[in-house]
Design a protein around this motif. Structure first.
Motif, PDB file in Angstrom:
ATOM      1  N   ARG A  10      17.006 -22.129 -26.080  1.00 17.43           N
ATOM      2  CA  ARG A  10      17.047 -20.556 -25.730  1.00 17.43           C
ATOM      3  C   ARG A  10      17.762 -20.155 -27.734  1.00 17.43           C
ATOM      4  O   ARG A  10      17.641 -19.664 -27.415  1.00 17.43           O
ATOM      5  CB  ARG A  10      18.104 -20.363 -24.935  1.00 17.43           C
ATOM      6  CG  ARG A  10      17.947 -19.008 -24.654  1.00 17.43           C
ATOM      7  CD  ARG A  10      18.765 -19.203 -23.257  1.00 17.43           C
ATOM      8  NE  ARG A  10      19.117 -17.541 -23.349  1.00 17.43           N
ATOM      9  CZ  ARG A  10      18.291 -16.373 -22.364  1.00 17.43           C
ATOM     10  NH1 ARG A  10      17.210 -17.497 -22.390  1.00 17.43           N
ATOM     11  NH2 ARG A  10      19.000 -15.401 -22.384  1.00 17.43           N
ATOM     12  N   LYS A  11      18.384 -21.362 -27.690  1.00 17.49           N
ATOM     13  CA  LYS A  11      19.082 -20.875 -28.797  1.00 17.49           C
ATOM     14  C   LYS A  11      18.722 -20.783 -30.480  1.00 17.49           C
ATOM     15  O   LYS A  11      18.847 -19.807 -31.175  1.00 17.49           O
ATOM     16  CB  LYS A  11      20.382 -21.813 -28.828  1.00 17.49           C
ATOM     17  CG  LYS A  11      21.770 -20.899 -30.045  1.00 17.49           C
ATOM     18  CD  LYS A  11      22.850 -21.837 -30.840  1.00 17.49           C
ATOM     19  CE  LYS A  11      24.238 -21.014 -31.375  1.00 17.49           C
ATOM     20  NZ  LYS A  11      25.189 -22.119 -31.094  1.00 17.49           N
ATOM     21  N   TRP A  14      12.551 -19.989 -31.864  1.00 18.86           N
ATOM     22  CA  TRP A  14      11.454 -18.450 -32.138  1.00 18.86           C
ATOM     23  C   TRP A  14      10.191 -18.751 -30.963  1.00 18.86           C
ATOM     24  O   TRP A  14       9.445 -19.357 -32.044  1.00 18.86           O
ATOM     25  CB  TRP A  14      11.749 -18.051 -33.453  1.00 18.86           C
ATOM     26  CG  TRP A  14      11.750 -16.916 -33.502  1.00 18.86           C
ATOM     27  CD1 TRP A  14      11.952 -15.901 -32.224  1.00 18.86           C
ATOM     28  CD2 TRP A  14      12.818 -15.662 -34.070  1.00 18.86           C
ATOM     29  NE1 TRP A  14      11.922 -14.045 -32.868  1.00 18.86           N
ATOM     30  CE2 TRP A  14      12.579 -14.295 -34.224  1.00 18.86           C
ATOM     31  CE3 TRP A  14      12.604 -15.936 -35.652  1.00 18.86           C
ATOM     32  CZ2 TRP A  14      13.608 -13.362 -35.089  1.00 18.86           C
ATOM     33  CZ3 TRP A  14      13.702 -15.118 -36.627  1.00 18.86           C
ATOM     34  CH2 TRP A  14      13.521 -13.616 -36.404  1.00 18.86           C
ATOM     35  N   SER A  18       9.084 -12.699 -29.133  1.00 17.83           N
ATOM     36  CA  SER A  18      10.205 -12.485 -28.400  1.00 17.83           C
ATOM     37  C   SER A  18      11.826 -12.440 -29.518  1.00 17.83           C
ATOM     38  O   SER A  18      11.863 -12.559 -30.770  1.00 17.83           O
ATOM     39  CB  SER A  18      10.178 -14.058 -27.724  1.00 17.83           C
ATOM     40  OG  SER A  18      11.785 -14.349 -27.137  1.00 17.83           O
ATOM     41  N   SER A  19      12.711 -12.606 -28.724  1.00 14.75           N
ATOM     42  CA  SER A  19      14.366 -12.096 -29.689  1.00 14.75           C
ATOM     43  C   SER A  19      14.640 -13.358 -28.941  1.00 14.75           C
ATOM     44  O   SER A  19      14.742 -14.131 -29.058  1.00 14.75           O
ATOM     45  CB  SER A  19      14.771 -11.174 -28.652  1.00 14.75           C
ATOM     46  OG  SER A  19      16.454 -10.879 -29.332  1.00 14.75           O
ATOM     47  N   VAL A  21      18.229 -12.488 -29.210  1.00 12.82           N
ATOM     48  CA  VAL A  21      19.438 -12.589 -28.370  1.00 12.82           C
ATOM     49  C   VAL A  21      19.147 -12.199 -27.780  1.00 12.82           C
ATOM     50  O   VAL A  21      19.863 -13.012 -27.655  1.00 12.82           O
ATOM     51  CB  VAL A  21      19.847 -11.205 -29.594  1.00 12.82           C
ATOM     52  CG1 VAL A  21      20.969 -10.810 -28.953  1.00 12.82           C
ATOM     53  CG2 VAL A  21      19.917 -10.906 -30.862  1.00 12.82           C
ATOM     54  N   LYS A  22      18.033 -11.995 -27.670  1.00  8.20           N
ATOM     55  CA  LYS A  22      17.819 -11.958 -25.455  1.00  8.20           C
ATOM     56  C   LYS A  22      16.530 -12.546 -25.465  1.00  8.20           C
ATOM     57  O   LYS A  22      15.232 -11.388 -25.654  1.00  8.20           O
ATOM     58  CB  LYS A  22      17.826 -11.039 -25.382  1.00  8.20           C
ATOM     59  CG  LYS A  22      19.296  -9.663 -25.445  1.00  8.20           C
ATOM     60  CD  LYS A  22      19.313  -8.168 -24.857  1.00  8.20           C
ATOM     61  CE  LYS A  22      21.534  -8.075 -25.131  1.00  8.20           C
ATOM     62  NZ  LYS A  22      20.953  -6.490 -24.341  1.00  8.20           N
ATOM     63  N   PRO A  23      16.070 -13.564 -25.838  1.00 11.42           N
ATOM     64  CA  PRO A  23      15.161 -14.303 -25.974  1.00 11.42           C
ATOM     65  C   PRO A  23      14.471 -14.240 -24.337  1.00 11.42           C
ATOM     66  O   PRO A  23      15.250 -14.348 -23.185  1.00 11.42           O
ATOM     67  CB  PRO A  23      15.562 -15.387 -25.472  1.00 11.42           C
ATOM     68  CG  PRO A  23      16.441 -15.897 -25.775  1.00 11.42           C
ATOM     69  CD  PRO A  23      17.174 -14.663 -25.604  1.00 11.42           C
ATOM     70  N   LEU A  24      12.997 -13.860 -24.073  1.00 11.49           N
ATOM     71  CA  LEU A  24      12.420 -13.771 -22.248  1.00 11.49           C
ATOM     72  C   LEU A  24      12.627 -15.322 -22.035  1.00 11.49           C
ATOM     73  O   LEU A  24      12.412 -16.678 -22.674  1.00 11.49           O
ATOM     74  CB  LEU A  24      10.825 -13.949 -23.065  1.00 11.49           C
ATOM     75  CG  LEU A  24      10.546 -12.061 -22.846  1.00 11.49           C
ATOM     76  CD1 LEU A  24       9.091 -12.158 -23.073  1.00 11.49           C
ATOM     77  CD2 LEU A  24      10.959 -11.459 -21.776  1.00 11.49           C
ATOM     78  N   PRO A  25      12.746 -15.922 -20.803  1.00 11.55           N
ATOM     79  CA  PRO A  25      12.824 -17.038 -20.689  1.00 11.55           C
ATOM     80  C   PRO A  25      11.763 -17.594 -20.132  1.00 11.55           C
ATOM     81  O   PRO A  25      10.433 -17.449 -20.306  1.00 11.55           O
ATOM     82  CB  PRO A  25      13.234 -16.810 -18.520  1.00 11.55           C
ATOM     83  CG  PRO A  25      13.424 -15.188 -18.700  1.00 11.55           C
ATOM     84  CD  PRO A  25      13.084 -14.777 -19.334  1.00 11.55           C
ATOM     85  N   ASN A 375       8.860  -5.046 -16.239  1.00 14.22           N
ATOM     86  CA  ASN A 375       9.581  -6.310 -16.566  1.00 14.22           C
ATOM     87  C   ASN A 375       8.584  -7.169 -16.831  1.00 14.22           C
ATOM     88  O   ASN A 375       9.333  -8.005 -16.094  1.00 14.22           O
ATOM     89  CB  ASN A 375      10.544  -6.081 -15.446  1.00 14.22           C
ATOM     90  CG  ASN A 375      11.970  -6.785 -16.092  1.00 14.22           C
ATOM     91  OD1 ASN A 375      11.968  -8.061 -16.775  1.00 14.22           O
ATOM     92  ND2 ASN A 375      12.885  -6.421 -16.238  1.00 14.22           N
ATOM     93  N   ALA A 377      10.318 -10.354 -17.380  1.00 12.49           N
ATOM     94  CA  ALA A 377      11.212 -11.475 -17.357  1.00 12.49           C
ATOM     95  C   ALA A 377      11.132 -11.622 -15.817  1.00 12.49           C
ATOM     96  O   ALA A 377      10.458 -12.791 -15.680  1.00 12.49           O
ATOM     97  CB  ALA A 377      12.484 -11.353 -17.389  1.00 12.49           C
TER      98      ALA A 377
END
Length: 428
Positions: A10-11, A14, A18-19, A21-25, A375, A377
């Protein structure tokens, strides 16, 4: 996988679209077999996406696996410059035999987007060889051709995922996309915009590039075969080569081996990818006519200036050979026909749902167009709980399942979509 690895993913990693900072699960997959993706805790979900259109025979298919194993015993990779190998030769023979006779020169690359880049470079060099510096390309709005720069320049600049790069990309010509749907009444007014642009710019256009019949990420639109027929007539009249992007639709997805067969037309250049290896390993191909190949090759430069490091990778060519051999049994025709019938029965009635604008089906493609943004996620979490993997985007919920899916498995996918439409929390 430990919790620390999940956190690391997640950290630091990439994922597509996706992002950081606020990645999709992301859902951890331990293994895959048939139509099932096995999650880390042991439960399985039915794949409704064929890993983005590619895994048409399902996962871990023994024939495809054996092709990879047999090839890797010999060599996994060699450069293609000044060297050739049996797997590449065999694959190119198969591709030429599957496609129209006119397309008899094959350039192998390592992704669909690169296959498009190759086609664009071919046509720029083709016209340069004829003494003309043409660099404009004509296409239609709502199109998508890949994420590399030339491919982005012919994808819809305003409605696509690439609009933020609009001012940096080469400027091309975009006609209005056709409104006449695949199985609806043909309206000749659809041609007005395209006809105007090709007439006005005929001496500047290097080529026309289209996704035949099915527009993918641009909106999952299925347009009327007559549109493709009329476009081909205009291209022939003005002696402008036409490129068909069959990267998503090739190898049976629309009910025909190639989508352009619905219109009974033949391109000057054909781009293939995704399902070419049955979803096992990346590979793509750009097929062109002898005329275009010769004009490029007989110029002062004397060769086509492109050469990916992993061009004609032996592993990819070997498994593509096995995949095409499976396709040539024509079992896919019955499979796709059965999928289409069930999708029509299950999805088309949803057009009456208050959250649905349209429902459409073609071959093994089912699309629900919603009235509001989804939405992603939240709805994916719901789908996973329901035992299915569906990846919507924008206002579209769509499925492109593996051809081997059975009726019960397909029912789980369509039932999950039907139930999801009733939950207002999934729509923005």
């Amino acid at each position: 996988m430990s919790q620390s690895n999940i956190f690391f993913d997640r950290k630091h990693i990439w994922h597509p679209y996706s992002s950081m900072v606020k990645p999709l699960p992301c859902y951890i997959i331990k293994s895959a077999k048939g139509v099932y993706l096995k999650l880390k805790h042991g439960s399985s979900i039915i794949d409704g996406m064929s890993s983005w259109w590619s895994t048409i025979h399902g996962y871990n298919h023994p024939i495809l696996n054996n092709a990879l194993k047999n090839q890797i015993k010999k060599m996994s990779h060699i450069m293609f410059g000044g060297i050739t190998h049996p797997s590449a030769i065999s694959l190119c023979r198969k591709l030429i035999s599957l496609t129209p006779k006119k397309l008899d020169c094959v350039f192998l690359s390592d992704s669909g987007s690169v296959a498009i880049e190759v086609a664009i470079k071919m046509l720029i060099q083709y016209w340069r060889s004829l003494g003309q510096k043409r660099k404009l390309f004509l296409t239609i709005r709502d199109g998508y051709h890949g994420d590399t720069f030339a491919a982005m320049s012919i994808s819809d600049p305003k409605n696509s995922i690439h609009r933020i790069y609009h001012n940096f990309l080469p400027k091309n010509l975009f006609a209005k996309s056709p409104i006449s749907a695949f199985n609806k009444t043909w309206n000749s007014n659809d041609l007005i915009s395209f006809k105007y642009l090709i007439e006005k710019n005929s001496s500047k256009i290097a080529g026309v590039i289209l996704e035949p019949i099915v527009q993918g990420v641009g909106g999952m639109n299925f347009y009327h075969p007559n549109y493709l027929k009329k476009i081909k007539i205009l291209c022939d009249y003005y002696h402008i080569p036409i490129v068909f992007d069959e990267i998503a639709t090739g190898f049976g997805r629309t009910g025909k081996l190639f989508a352009f067969e619905h219109a009974n037309v033949i391109p000057d250049i054909l781009c293939l990818g995704k399902a070419i290896t049955g979803g096992t390993i990346t590979l793509a191909a750009t097929l062109t006519s002898r005329k275009i190949a010769n004009i490029i090759s007989e110029s002062k430069i004397g060769c086509f200036m492109h050469g990916p490091t992993y061009m004609a990778n032996p592993l990819a060519c070997a498994v593509a050979n096995a995949n095409i051999k499976m396709i040539q049994t024509n079992k896919w025709k019955i499979q796709v026909s059965n999928i289409e019938k069930q999708l029509c029965d299950s999805l088309l009635p949803l057009i009456s749902h208050p959250r649905v604008i349209d429902a459409r089906v073609l071959g093994a493609i089912g699309v629900i167009e919603c009235s509001k943004l989804i939405n992603i996620a939240m709805i994916q979490k719901f789908f996973v709980k329901k035992g299915v993997w569906i990846r919507p985007f924008k206002k579209l919920i769509y499925i492109v399942p593996p051809y081997i899916i059975n009726s019960n498995q397909l029912k789980m996918l369509t039932d999950a979509i039907s139930v999801a439409l009733n939950n207002s929390a999934f729509f923005i």
